[in-house]
Write a protein that holds these residues in place. Structure first.
Motif, PDB file in Angstrom:
ATOM      1  N   ARG A 226       0.710  -1.125   0.110  1.00 34.46           N
ATOM      2  CA  ARG A 226      -0.199  -0.216  -0.454  1.00 34.46           C
ATOM      3  C   ARG A 226       0.834   1.202  -0.038  1.00 34.46           C
ATOM      4  O   ARG A 226       2.035   1.317   0.399  1.00 34.46           O
ATOM      5  CB  ARG A 226      -0.679   0.461   1.527  1.00 34.46           C
ATOM      6  CG  ARG A 226      -0.324   0.328   2.524  1.00 34.46           C
ATOM      7  CD  ARG A 226      -1.349  -0.168   3.528  1.00 34.46           C
ATOM      8  NE  ARG A 226      -2.499  -1.436   3.364  1.00 34.46           N
ATOM      9  CZ  ARG A 226      -1.854  -2.066   4.447  1.00 34.46           C
ATOM     10  NH1 ARG A 226      -0.233  -2.012   4.791  1.00 34.46           N
ATOM     11  NH2 ARG A 226      -1.994  -3.236   4.786  1.00 34.46           N
ATOM     12  N   ILE A 227       0.074   2.212  -0.300  1.00 38.65           N
ATOM     13  CA  ILE A 227       0.378   3.778  -0.335  1.00 38.65           C
ATOM     14  C   ILE A 227      -0.413   4.374   0.207  1.00 38.65           C
ATOM     15  O   ILE A 227      -1.117   4.533  -0.179  1.00 38.65           O
ATOM     16  CB  ILE A 227       1.192   4.386  -1.115  1.00 38.65           C
ATOM     17  CG1 ILE A 227       2.373   3.208  -2.236  1.00 38.65           C
ATOM     18  CG2 ILE A 227       1.596   6.153  -1.405  1.00 38.65           C
ATOM     19  CD1 ILE A 227       2.334   3.900  -3.930  1.00 38.65           C
ATOM     20  N   ASP A 228       0.088   5.278   1.168  1.00 36.84           N
ATOM     21  CA  ASP A 228      -0.875   5.633   2.578  1.00 36.84           C
ATOM     22  C   ASP A 228      -0.325   7.196   2.548  1.00 36.84           C
ATOM     23  O   ASP A 228      -1.200   7.478   3.671  1.00 36.84           O
ATOM     24  CB  ASP A 228      -1.510   4.656   3.464  1.00 36.84           C
ATOM     25  CG  ASP A 228      -0.050   4.573   4.620  1.00 36.84           C
ATOM     26  OD1 ASP A 228       0.773   4.933   4.447  1.00 36.84           O
ATOM     27  OD2 ASP A 228      -0.466   3.748   5.345  1.00 36.84           O
ATOM     28  N   ASP A 229       0.475   7.793   2.205  1.00 32.39           N
ATOM     29  CA  ASP A 229       1.030   9.487   2.294  1.00 32.39           C
ATOM     30  C   ASP A 229       0.761   9.900   1.043  1.00 32.39           C
ATOM     31  O   ASP A 229       1.015  10.987   1.386  1.00 32.39           O
ATOM     32  CB  ASP A 229       2.182   9.243   2.773  1.00 32.39           C
ATOM     33  CG  ASP A 229       3.259   8.293   1.508  1.00 32.39           C
ATOM     34  OD1 ASP A 229       2.779   7.860   0.390  1.00 32.39           O
ATOM     35  OD2 ASP A 229       4.409   8.727   1.503  1.00 32.39           O
ATOM     36  N   VAL A 230      -0.676   9.858   0.673  1.00 31.62           N
ATOM     37  CA  VAL A 230      -1.441  10.821  -0.934  1.00 31.62           C
ATOM     38  C   VAL A 230      -2.010  11.559  -0.192  1.00 31.62           C
ATOM     39  O   VAL A 230      -3.111  10.777   0.456  1.00 31.62           O
ATOM     40  CB  VAL A 230      -2.167  10.054  -2.101  1.00 31.62           C
ATOM     41  CG1 VAL A 230      -2.538  10.521  -2.768  1.00 31.62           C
ATOM     42  CG2 VAL A 230      -0.362   8.298  -2.179  1.00 31.62           C
ATOM     43  N   ASN A 231      -2.390  12.696  -0.061  1.00 33.42           N
ATOM     44  CA  ASN A 231      -3.128  13.506   1.239  1.00 33.42           C
ATOM     45  C   ASN A 231      -3.767  14.799   0.211  1.00 33.42           C
ATOM     46  O   ASN A 231      -4.594  15.136   0.414  1.00 33.42           O
ATOM     47  CB  ASN A 231      -2.387  14.197   1.950  1.00 33.42           C
ATOM     48  CG  ASN A 231      -1.741  13.364   3.595  1.00 33.42           C
ATOM     49  OD1 ASN A 231      -2.630  12.158   3.311  1.00 33.42           O
ATOM     50  ND2 ASN A 231      -0.631  13.015   3.399  1.00 33.42           N
ATOM     51  N   THR A 232      -2.515  15.057  -1.286  1.00 35.92           N
ATOM     52  CA  THR A 232      -3.348  16.001  -2.007  1.00 35.92           C
ATOM     53  C   THR A 232      -3.313  15.306  -3.606  1.00 35.92           C
ATOM     54  O   THR A 232      -2.803  14.812  -3.926  1.00 35.92           O
ATOM     55  CB  THR A 232      -2.068  17.155  -2.005  1.00 35.92           C
ATOM     56  OG1 THR A 232      -1.290  17.047  -2.661  1.00 35.92           O
ATOM     57  CG2 THR A 232      -2.178  17.490  -0.401  1.00 35.92           C
ATOM     58  N   TRP A 233      -4.312  16.019  -4.182  1.00 31.25           N
ATOM     59  CA  TRP A 233      -4.706  16.280  -5.728  1.00 31.25           C
ATOM     60  C   TRP A 233      -3.123  16.108  -6.109  1.00 31.25           C
ATOM     61  O   TRP A 233      -3.027  15.564  -7.415  1.00 31.25           O
ATOM     62  CB  TRP A 233      -5.722  17.163  -6.758  1.00 31.25           C
ATOM     63  CG  TRP A 233      -5.702  17.378  -7.834  1.00 31.25           C
ATOM     64  CD1 TRP A 233      -4.809  18.127  -8.755  1.00 31.25           C
ATOM     65  CD2 TRP A 233      -6.481  15.946  -8.102  1.00 31.25           C
ATOM     66  NE1 TRP A 233      -5.756  17.434  -9.980  1.00 31.25           N
ATOM     67  CE2 TRP A 233      -5.779  15.869 -10.229  1.00 31.25           C
ATOM     68  CE3 TRP A 233      -6.677  15.176  -7.716  1.00 31.25           C
ATOM     69  CZ2 TRP A 233      -7.503  15.127 -10.556  1.00 31.25           C
ATOM     70  CZ3 TRP A 233      -7.708  13.789  -8.721  1.00 31.25           C
ATOM     71  CH2 TRP A 233      -8.079  13.871 -10.341  1.00 31.25           C
ATOM     72  N   SER A 234      -1.909  17.289  -6.101  1.00 30.48           N
ATOM     73  CA  SER A 234      -0.954  17.424  -6.325  1.00 30.48           C
ATOM     74  C   SER A 234       0.082  15.613  -5.598  1.00 30.48           C
ATOM     75  O   SER A 234       0.668  15.289  -7.012  1.00 30.48           O
ATOM     76  CB  SER A 234      -0.381  18.426  -5.922  1.00 30.48           C
ATOM     77  OG  SER A 234      -0.808  19.324  -6.397  1.00 30.48           O
ATOM     78  N   ASP A 235      -0.213  15.217  -5.041  1.00 34.21           N
ATOM     79  CA  ASP A 235       0.684  14.030  -4.726  1.00 34.21           C
ATOM     80  C   ASP A 235       0.151  12.928  -5.802  1.00 34.21           C
ATOM     81  O   ASP A 235       1.008  12.014  -5.437  1.00 34.21           O
ATOM     82  CB  ASP A 235       0.128  13.884  -2.919  1.00 34.21           C
ATOM     83  CG  ASP A 235       0.770  14.830  -2.085  1.00 34.21           C
ATOM     84  OD1 ASP A 235       1.379  15.577  -2.214  1.00 34.21           O
ATOM     85  OD2 ASP A 235       0.576  14.266  -1.004  1.00 34.21           O
ATOM     86  N   LEU A 236      -1.082  12.946  -5.886  1.00 38.79           N
ATOM     87  CA  LEU A 236      -1.222  11.874  -6.351  1.00 38.79           C
ATOM     88  C   LEU A 236      -1.615  11.816  -8.364  1.00 38.79           C
ATOM     89  O   LEU A 236      -0.539  10.907  -8.382  1.00 38.79           O
ATOM     90  CB  LEU A 236      -3.019  12.320  -7.055  1.00 38.79           C
ATOM     91  CG  LEU A 236      -3.874  10.779  -7.774  1.00 38.79           C
ATOM     92  CD1 LEU A 236      -3.897   9.308  -6.651  1.00 38.79           C
ATOM     93  CD2 LEU A 236      -5.791  10.871  -7.473  1.00 38.79           C
ATOM     94  N   ILE A 237      -1.731  13.404  -8.424  1.00 35.36           N
ATOM     95  CA  ILE A 237      -0.681  12.872  -9.843  1.00 35.36           C
ATOM     96  C   ILE A 237       0.888  13.134 -10.170  1.00 35.36           C
ATOM     97  O   ILE A 237       0.978  12.323 -10.891  1.00 35.36           O
ATOM     98  CB  ILE A 237      -1.415  14.406 -11.204  1.00 35.36           C
ATOM     99  CG1 ILE A 237      -2.763  14.509 -10.925  1.00 35.36           C
ATOM    100  CG2 ILE A 237      -0.522  14.835 -12.029  1.00 35.36           C
ATOM    101  CD1 ILE A 237      -3.740  13.349 -11.317  1.00 35.36           C
TER     102      ILE A 237
END
Length: 250
Positions: free
Chosen positions: A51-62
């Protein structure tokens, strides 16, 4: 020159799985071939899964998608072949809408604050960037899975009685984009069996199932000839998911 090919081609797929609360959407996804969950809701804690569980913003995701596309062999070498976003409605509400509002000068506001539905158009345009990222992931050899919660809406067809219909819990334009793009759109629910006791019917058991083709009560489709209903079991879906060895990748 016209190049004609024939026969089936195995390639990475995009699946969208939505359903009622607690039916086991995350558990199902965790059992898919080479699963890596982008865990927005932190719902995979009790599963033995990457898992990756430190994606907190739209910019993080992209940015995460771009990083994976730049170096796919690293993940493939660790047995990662399917990237799961859990859940897309959480991504919309926690990341996408705040990003759209901030970038258009209305931080803390709502999409309805824009005139003539422009807010929803801006959101859909930004969401297309995410879907293009999913396309890039598939070109890099990864299956993609979008986990979505569901919502019930009343349908009022002409000359028929109104009835309830399950849909993706996304804004209308995003819902249409996902349904159009997915190779599989599967509805996870309970199949309840009834028994007669005197003049009454009582529920005896409930089996978890996936609806694979459109029903009056739920949107669903697939491009693989699946029956209308199958068990909610990752082994039922695994044959349709690509792993790199099948495509001759490293």
């Amino acid at each position: 020159m016209i190049n004609i090919s024939k026969g089936k081609k195995k390639k990475p797929i995009m699946a969208a799985i939505y359903g009622v609360e607690g039916v086991g959407k995350t558990c199902l996804a965790a059992g898919l071939p080479g699963a890596l969950i982008v865990d927005i809701e932190h719902g995979s804690t009790h599963y033995d899964v990457s898992r990756i569980d430190d994606v907190n913003t739209w910019s993080d995701l992209i940015g995460l998608i771009q990083d994976v596309v730049k170096a796919p062999d690293e993940l493939h070498s660790h047995g990662i072949h399917t990237i799961i976003f859990d859940s897309v409605d959480a991504i919309e509400n926690m990341m996408l809408i705040p990003y759209v509002m901030k970038m258009n000068g209305k931080p803390g506001g709502a999409l309805a604050d824009f005139d003539w539905g422009r807010g929803y158009e801006l959101e859909a345009n930004e969401f297309k960037l995410f879907l293009r990222g999913c396309d890039a992931l598939m070109q890099a050899g990864f299956n993609t899975v979008l986990i979505v919660h569901c919502q019930q809406k009343e349908v009022n067809p002409p000359e028929l009685q109104p009835y309830s219909h399950y849909e993706l819990k996304l804004n209308k334009r995003l819902c249409a984009l996902v349904k159009e793009r997915a190779d599989m759109l599967l509805f996870a629910t309970y199949d309840t069996y009834l028994i007669r006791q005197g003049n009454a019917s009582k529920a005896r058991d409930a089996k978890r199932v996936l609806i694979c083709n459109h029903m009056a009560y739920a949107d669903a489709k697939n491009r693989f000839g699946l029956p209308d209903k199958i068990d909610l079991d990752p082994d039922k879906l695994a044959p349709f998911f690509l792993v790199p060895d099948e495509a001759g990748k490293k």
